[in-house]
Design a protein around this motif. Sequence first.
Motif, PDB file in Angstrom:
ATOM      1  N   CYS A 137      12.982 -20.786 -92.529  1.00  0.00           N
ATOM      2  CA  CYS A 137      12.671 -21.162 -93.904  1.00  0.00           C
ATOM      3  C   CYS A 137      13.349 -20.203 -94.861  1.00  0.00           C
ATOM      4  N   LYS A 154      14.832 -28.590 -96.276  1.00  0.00           N
ATOM      5  CA  LYS A 154      13.886 -29.620 -96.727  1.00  0.00           C
ATOM      6  C   LYS A 154      12.770 -28.987 -97.568  1.00  0.00           C
ATOM      7  N   ASP A 155      11.509 -29.046 -97.103  1.00  0.00           N
ATOM      8  CA  ASP A 155      10.398 -28.492 -97.880  1.00  0.00           C
ATOM      9  C   ASP A 155      10.023 -27.080 -97.431  1.00  0.00           C
ATOM     10  N   SER A 174      20.793 -28.211 -98.336  1.00  0.00           N
ATOM     11  CA  SER A 174      19.449 -28.762 -98.539  1.00  0.00           C
ATOM     12  C   SER A 174      18.888 -29.378 -97.272  1.00  0.00           C
ATOM     13  N   GLU A 175      19.727 -30.054 -96.513  1.00  0.00           N
ATOM     14  CA  GLU A 175      19.278 -30.763 -95.319  1.00  0.00           C
ATOM     15  C   GLU A 175      18.657 -29.835 -94.286  1.00  0.00           C
TER      16      GLU A 175
END
Length: 208
Positions: free
Chosen positions: A104, A128-129, A124-125
């Motif tokens: 992360c 994600k979150d 970004s891929e």
Amino acid sequence: MENNVAECVIFDMDGTLLDSERLCNQALLDTIPEINIPLDELICMFGGRRLAWMFDQIESRFDCVLPENIEQIYRTRVSELFETDLCAFPGVRDVLATLTVPYCIATSAPRTKVMHALKKTQLSEFFKDRIFSSYDIGSWKPDPGIFLHAAHQMNISAQNCLVVEDSEAGIQAAKSANMRVIQFCGALTQPIHDEFFKSYYDFPIPVS
């Protein structure tokens, strides 16, 4: 962290995944003419720090009064530099694509900046979150809060997390969180920690 193997890798963003610390500090030089030190010294001084703290230090050290809208002026310049010059460090995509443990981002940057930067660099891929910002919890490096928050959200014990950082403030935060930390020395960053690497093509972190 048993056998020196991480169960989760927590990446800083600016200056660690992206060659953006250089651009962010260049924006300070571009927008605040009173700053009279070289870019590499500025990066060492302000890397990983909260923007409001940086402005306070600038006013004190360089004996100046910044305009009330300095944050807007500064962020506009950062966005301009990101549009023309922002890139991920070589090898980052390869590392992210082959990591076999959860990972992360934990950053002092605001979420809007993070999302824009990751989209610009096509990362970004990968996250994600799984993006955690100091602005979401009100805790900035060198306080360990953002790393502890990231570990909690990833459901991994702090002592089993490994942090990848570039700045002194970030390294201090990771140590205070009882996490192993390794320093990435890219662009103008100099080694200040025993464990460091200079290229993602030599990514040294053992994971399983």
